[in-house]
Design a protein around this motif. Structure first.
Motif, PDB file in Angstrom:
ATOM      1  N   VAL A  91      33.241  81.813  -4.598  1.00 20.80           N
ATOM      2  CA  VAL A  91      33.056  83.255  -4.748  1.00 20.80           C
ATOM      3  C   VAL A  91      34.360  83.935  -4.326  1.00 20.80           C
ATOM      4  N   ILE A  92      34.996  84.591  -5.281  1.00 20.63           N
ATOM      5  CA  ILE A  92      36.297  85.225  -5.039  1.00 20.63           C
ATOM      6  C   ILE A  92      36.087  86.732  -4.902  1.00 20.63           C
ATOM      7  N   VAL A  93      36.627  87.286  -3.829  1.00 15.95           N
ATOM      8  CA  VAL A  93      36.516  88.724  -3.572  1.00 15.95           C
ATOM      9  C   VAL A  93      37.923  89.310  -3.625  1.00 15.95           C
ATOM     10  N   ARG A  94      38.095  90.407  -4.369  1.00 19.91           N
ATOM     11  CA  ARG A  94      39.447  90.981  -4.522  1.00 19.91           C
ATOM     12  C   ARG A  94      39.451  92.480  -4.244  1.00 19.91           C
ATOM     13  N   ASN A  95      40.401  92.876  -3.394  1.00 24.69           N
ATOM     14  CA  ASN A  95      40.624  94.293  -3.119  1.00 24.69           C
ATOM     15  C   ASN A  95      41.899  94.804  -3.774  1.00 24.69           C
ATOM     16  N   ALA A  97      45.018  93.652  -6.700  1.00 25.51           N
ATOM     17  CA  ALA A  97      45.319  92.694  -7.781  1.00 25.51           C
ATOM     18  C   ALA A  97      46.561  91.869  -7.450  1.00 25.51           C
ATOM     19  N   THR A  98      46.429  90.573  -7.605  1.00 23.73           N
ATOM     20  CA  THR A  98      47.567  89.651  -7.512  1.00 23.73           C
ATOM     21  C   THR A  98      47.065  88.307  -8.062  1.00 23.73           C
ATOM     22  N   GLY A  99      47.869  87.263  -7.935  1.00 26.01           N
ATOM     23  CA  GLY A  99      47.429  85.913  -8.289  1.00 26.01           C
ATOM     24  C   GLY A  99      46.882  85.824  -9.703  1.00 26.01           C
ATOM     25  N   SER A 100      45.780  85.090  -9.844  1.00 27.75           N
ATOM     26  CA  SER A 100      45.255  84.821 -11.192  1.00 27.75           C
ATOM     27  C   SER A 100      44.725  86.080 -11.871  1.00 27.75           C
ATOM     28  N   GLY A 128      39.672  72.251 -13.348  1.00 29.83           N
ATOM     29  CA  GLY A 128      40.611  73.293 -12.884  1.00 29.83           C
ATOM     30  C   GLY A 128      39.915  74.566 -12.437  1.00 29.83           C
ATOM     31  N   ASP A 129      38.709  74.456 -11.859  1.00 25.01           N
ATOM     32  CA  ASP A 129      37.977  75.622 -11.314  1.00 25.01           C
ATOM     33  C   ASP A 129      37.888  76.797 -12.306  1.00 25.01           C
ATOM     34  N   PRO A 130      37.275  76.593 -13.491  1.00 27.40           N
ATOM     35  CA  PRO A 130      37.222  77.703 -14.463  1.00 27.40           C
ATOM     36  C   PRO A 130      36.319  78.851 -14.015  1.00 27.40           C
ATOM     37  N   VAL A 175      43.862  91.113   0.950  1.00 31.14           N
ATOM     38  CA  VAL A 175      44.115  91.311  -0.484  1.00 31.14           C
ATOM     39  C   VAL A 175      42.983  90.698  -1.305  1.00 31.14           C
ATOM     40  N   ASP A 176      42.692  89.424  -1.025  1.00 30.55           N
ATOM     41  CA  ASP A 176      41.588  88.718  -1.696  1.00 30.55           C
ATOM     42  C   ASP A 176      41.231  87.484  -0.877  1.00 30.55           C
ATOM     43  N   PHE A 177      40.114  86.876  -1.191  1.00 32.03           N
ATOM     44  CA  PHE A 177      39.717  85.652  -0.489  1.00 32.03           C
ATOM     45  C   PHE A 177      38.648  84.909  -1.276  1.00 32.03           C
ATOM     46  N   LYS A 178      38.503  83.646  -0.894  1.00 30.72           N
ATOM     47  CA  LYS A 178      37.495  82.780  -1.523  1.00 30.72           C
ATOM     48  C   LYS A 178      36.449  82.396  -0.484  1.00 30.72           C
ATOM     49  N   LEU A 179      35.189  82.489  -0.856  1.00 28.35           N
ATOM     50  CA  LEU A 179      34.103  82.052   0.027  1.00 28.35           C
ATOM     51  C   LEU A 179      33.365  80.899  -0.630  1.00 28.35           C
ATOM     52  N   PRO A 197      43.977  81.448   6.234  1.00 30.19           N
ATOM     53  CA  PRO A 197      45.040  81.844   5.283  1.00 30.19           C
ATOM     54  C   PRO A 197      45.216  80.844   4.135  1.00 30.19           C
ATOM     55  N   ASP A 198      44.517  79.703   4.194  1.00 29.17           N
ATOM     56  CA  ASP A 198      44.518  78.800   3.029  1.00 29.17           C
ATOM     57  C   ASP A 198      43.695  79.384   1.887  1.00 29.17           C
ATOM     58  N   ASN A 199      42.685  80.190   2.214  1.00 26.58           N
ATOM     59  CA  ASN A 199      41.848  80.726   1.136  1.00 26.58           C
ATOM     60  C   ASN A 199      41.670  82.245   1.177  1.00 26.58           C
ATOM     61  N   CYS A 200      42.525  82.907   1.977  1.00 31.55           N
ATOM     62  CA  CYS A 200      42.580  84.379   1.967  1.00 31.55           C
ATOM     63  C   CYS A 200      44.038  84.785   1.725  1.00 31.55           C
ATOM     64  N   ARG A 201      44.235  85.940   1.130  1.00 32.36           N
ATOM     65  CA  ARG A 201      45.602  86.494   1.105  1.00 32.36           C
ATOM     66  C   ARG A 201      45.671  87.667   2.075  1.00 32.36           C
ATOM     67  N   PHE A 202      46.670  87.616   2.951  1.00 36.68           N
ATOM     68  CA  PHE A 202      46.911  88.694   3.916  1.00 36.68           C
ATOM     69  C   PHE A 202      48.317  89.235   3.705  1.00 36.68           C
ATOM     70  N   ASP A 212      50.131  84.076   4.300  1.00 37.75           N
ATOM     71  CA  ASP A 212      49.063  83.189   3.821  1.00 37.75           C
ATOM     72  C   ASP A 212      49.665  82.060   2.991  1.00 37.75           C
ATOM     73  N   LYS A 213      48.783  81.324   2.325  1.00 41.44           N
ATOM     74  CA  LYS A 213      49.216  80.128   1.589  1.00 41.44           C
ATOM     75  C   LYS A 213      50.160  80.425   0.421  1.00 41.44           C
ATOM     76  N   ASP A 214      50.265  81.667   0.006  1.00 43.59           N
ATOM     77  CA  ASP A 214      51.261  82.001  -1.032  1.00 43.59           C
ATOM     78  C   ASP A 214      52.672  81.642  -0.556  1.00 43.59           C
ATOM     79  N   PHE A 216      53.481  78.901   0.708  1.00 42.92           N
ATOM     80  CA  PHE A 216      53.643  77.533   0.179  1.00 42.92           C
ATOM     81  C   PHE A 216      53.650  77.548  -1.350  1.00 42.92           C
ATOM     82  N   ARG A 217      52.654  78.250  -1.928  1.00 41.75           N
ATOM     83  CA  ARG A 217      52.561  78.274  -3.405  1.00 41.75           C
ATOM     84  C   ARG A 217      53.878  78.769  -4.014  1.00 41.75           C
ATOM     85  N   GLN A 218      54.488  79.779  -3.378  1.00 37.92           N
ATOM     86  CA  GLN A 218      55.691  80.397  -3.949  1.00 37.92           C
ATOM     87  C   GLN A 218      56.987  79.886  -3.321  1.00 37.92           C
TER      88      GLN A 218
HETATM   89  P1  5GP Z   1      43.583  83.324  -7.312  1.00 38.40           P
HETATM   90  O1  5GP Z   1      42.404  83.277  -8.247  1.00 38.40           O
HETATM   91  O2  5GP Z   1      44.338  84.610  -7.435  1.00 38.40           O
HETATM   92  O3  5GP Z   1      44.452  82.120  -7.394  1.00 38.40           O
HETATM   93  O4  5GP Z   1      42.955  83.279  -5.839  1.00 38.40           O
HETATM   94  C1  5GP Z   1      42.185  84.342  -5.332  1.00 38.40           C
HETATM   95  C2  5GP Z   1      41.895  84.103  -3.846  1.00 38.40           C
HETATM   96  O5  5GP Z   1      40.990  83.017  -3.717  1.00 38.40           O
HETATM   97  C3  5GP Z   1      43.119  83.718  -3.030  1.00 38.40           C
HETATM   98  O6  5GP Z   1      42.965  84.271  -1.732  1.00 38.40           O
HETATM   99  C4  5GP Z   1      43.076  82.212  -2.948  1.00 38.40           C
HETATM  100  O7  5GP Z   1      43.616  81.749  -1.739  1.00 38.40           O
HETATM  101  C5  5GP Z   1      41.575  81.933  -3.035  1.00 38.40           C
HETATM  102  N1  5GP Z   1      41.273  80.740  -3.835  1.00 38.40           N
HETATM  103  C6  5GP Z   1      40.855  80.671  -5.115  1.00 38.40           C
HETATM  104  N2  5GP Z   1      40.655  79.417  -5.519  1.00 38.40           N
HETATM  105  C7  5GP Z   1      40.948  78.640  -4.467  1.00 38.40           C
HETATM  106  C8  5GP Z   1      40.924  77.227  -4.252  1.00 38.40           C
HETATM  107  O8  5GP Z   1      40.562  76.416  -5.117  1.00 38.40           O
HETATM  108  N3  5GP Z   1      41.324  76.809  -3.008  1.00 38.40           N
HETATM  109  C9  5GP Z   1      41.715  77.675  -2.026  1.00 38.40           C
HETATM  110  N4  5GP Z   1      42.099  77.193  -0.835  1.00 38.40           N
HETATM  111  N5  5GP Z   1      41.716  78.994  -2.194  1.00 38.40           N
HETATM  112  C10 5GP Z   1      41.347  79.483  -3.399  1.00 38.40           C
END
Ligand code: 5GP
Length: 236
Positions: A91-95, A97-100, A128-130, A175-179, A197-202, A212-214, A216-218
């Motif tokens: 479950v992705i929550v977004r406040n 816009a960034t990322g995907s 790939g988590d569609p 910014v956003d997070f995954k639950l 911070p692995d699954n939230c953006r701050f 956060d993990k960006d 590493f990603r970036q």
């Molecule tokens: P995005 O869809 O923009 O890549 O991610 C949105 C938010 O959900 C980000 O905070 C990101 O960290 C988290 N998120 C989405 N999918 C995953 C995942 O498979 N693993 C982790 N650790 N975080 C995820």
């Protein structure tokens, strides 16, 4: 409580059974992965920071009446928690816009969303988590009833309403997070996994720095310092 058998090894954690049928132990690893496991690394101390941050955030949510799997912190890298049947929906929550969201829909990076967006992704590495809509989730049998999807959305919004102002007071934009959610032995839907911070953006509200993990990603570097900063602000 002791670790018994390794039940599952994920990208960031190992899951162990215990002597209690209803409880598991998660060991938080220092491993880092991104882009569905295509980018890999390790950062000493990362696991402990995520464990400590998750402990504080689970305690905060529980103090607001949100049920979570958290039972207690065992040591720096280990958390004791309830065993659940995992619901395979991220479950992705977004406040903001960034990322995907920016990539897929062309919304300018950094745009403050006019309302909080809640999305479902299928927790399935091979695919790939569609993205999922409600009918996809029901078709795949990821939940039994539409009511359960409505509950996931409701809980995600409640959690955002707790965490967003909490972090704003610490000069951080959530910014956003995954639950992730699971069903406990009584069938109750509870929050599981980790909130870190692995699954939230701050983003720092003043400097806009990503904490956060960006990092590493970036390839920005300074990941441990950023995670430590998040923990310091939570404890501060
Ligand atoms: P995005 O869809 O923009 O890549 O991610 C949105 C938010 O959900 C980000 O905070 C990101 O960290 C988290 N998120 C989405 N999918 C995953 C995942 O498979 N693993 C982790 N650790 N975080 C995820």
């Amino acid at each position: 409580m002791q670790k018994r058998k390794l039940v599952y090894e994920g990208k960031a954690k190992r899951l162990f059974s215990t002597d209690d049928d209803e409880l598991f132990i998660s060991e938080f690893k220092d491993d880092l992965t991104a882009f569905n496991g295509k980018k890999k690394s390790s950062e000493s101390g990362k696991g402990a920071l995520n464990n400590k941050i998750s402990v504080e955030l689970f305690k905060l949510l529980q103090s607001h009446g949100i049920p979570t799997h958290f039972v207690k912190m065992i040591d720096d890298n280990h958390m004791l928690h309830k065993k659940t049947n995992v619901i395979l929906i991220e479950v992705i929550v977004r406040n903001i816009a960034t990322g995907s969201l920016s990539k897929n829909l062309g919304i300018k990076d950094g745009t403050i969303l006019p309302f909080t967006l809640v999305e479902f992704d299928y927790k399935n590495d091979a695919l790939g988590d569609p993205k999922l809509n409600d009918q996809h989730a029901l078709l795949l049998g990821l939940v039994d009833f539409q009511d359960e999807l409505d509950k996931l959305r409701r809980m995600a919004r409640q959690i955002n309403d707790i965490l967003r102002p909490y972090f704003a007071k610490k000069n951080l934009n959530l910014v956003d997070f995954k639950l992730e959610f699971g069903k406990d032995s009584s069938g109750n839907i509870i929050v599981i996994d980790e909130i870190s911070p692995d699954n939230c953006r701050f983003w720092d509200m003043t400097t806009k720095e990503k904490l956060d993990k960006d990092r590493f990603r970036q390839g920005l570097g300074g990941l441990s310092m950023a995670y430590q900063e998040i923990l310091n602000r939570i404890l501060g």
